[in-house]
Design a protein around this motif. Structure first.
Motif, short mmCIF file in Angstrom:
data_model
loop_
_atom_site.label_atom_id
_atom_site.label_comp_id
_atom_site.label_asym_id
_atom_site.label_seq_id
_atom_site.Cartn_x
_atom_site.Cartn_y
_atom_site.Cartn_z
N ASN A 122 -1.77 2.69 -4.47
CA ASN A 122 -3.09 2.54 -5.05
C ASN A 122 -3.52 1.32 -5.93
N GLY A 123 -3.09 0.00 -5.14
CA GLY A 123 -3.30 -1.03 -5.88
C GLY A 123 -2.59 -1.51 -7.14
N LEU A 181 2.09 6.28 -2.37
CA LEU A 181 0.78 5.54 -2.11
C LEU A 181 0.71 4.51 -3.49
N ARG A 226 0.79 -1.27 -0.03
CA ARG A 226 0.09 -0.03 0.04
C ARG A 226 0.85 1.29 -0.02
N ARG A 227 1.82 1.26 0.67
CA ARG A 227 2.95 2.54 0.93
C ARG A 227 4.32 1.99 0.42
#
Length: 82
Positions: free
Chosen positions: A35-36, A33, A16-17
């Motif tokens: 973001n998938g 981030l 995620r991060r």
């Protein structure tokens, strides 16, 4: 995440991060981030110790700042991180 140094070709879902440590001569560090998204990344496992002695943590209050820059002086003095 235009401009980020994340390669998307590998197909592995990113955490995620992530920390973007820049290029070879770049000393800046910032939070990204994912973001998938998918991509390539490396990990470093480190035991930070008790909460009261941890040098830095990402919290709601510093998240936006860390997305731009994480000041080197608040990171660990460890040679591993430098």
């Amino acid at each position: 995440m235009a401009g980020d140094n994340v390669e998307e070709a590998s197909g592995v879902q990113l955490p995620r991060r992530l920390l973007d440590v820049g290029e070879k001569d770049d000393t800046s560090v910032r939070l990204v981030l994912s973001n998938g998204r998918t991509g390539k990344y490396a990990t470093l496992s480190h035991c930070w110790g008790p909460k009261e002695t941890q040098p830095v943590r990402t919290l709601t209050g510093n998240l936006n700042e860390f997305l731009t820059d994480i000041p080197a002086d608040i990171l660990s003095n460890s040679k591993t991180f430098q």
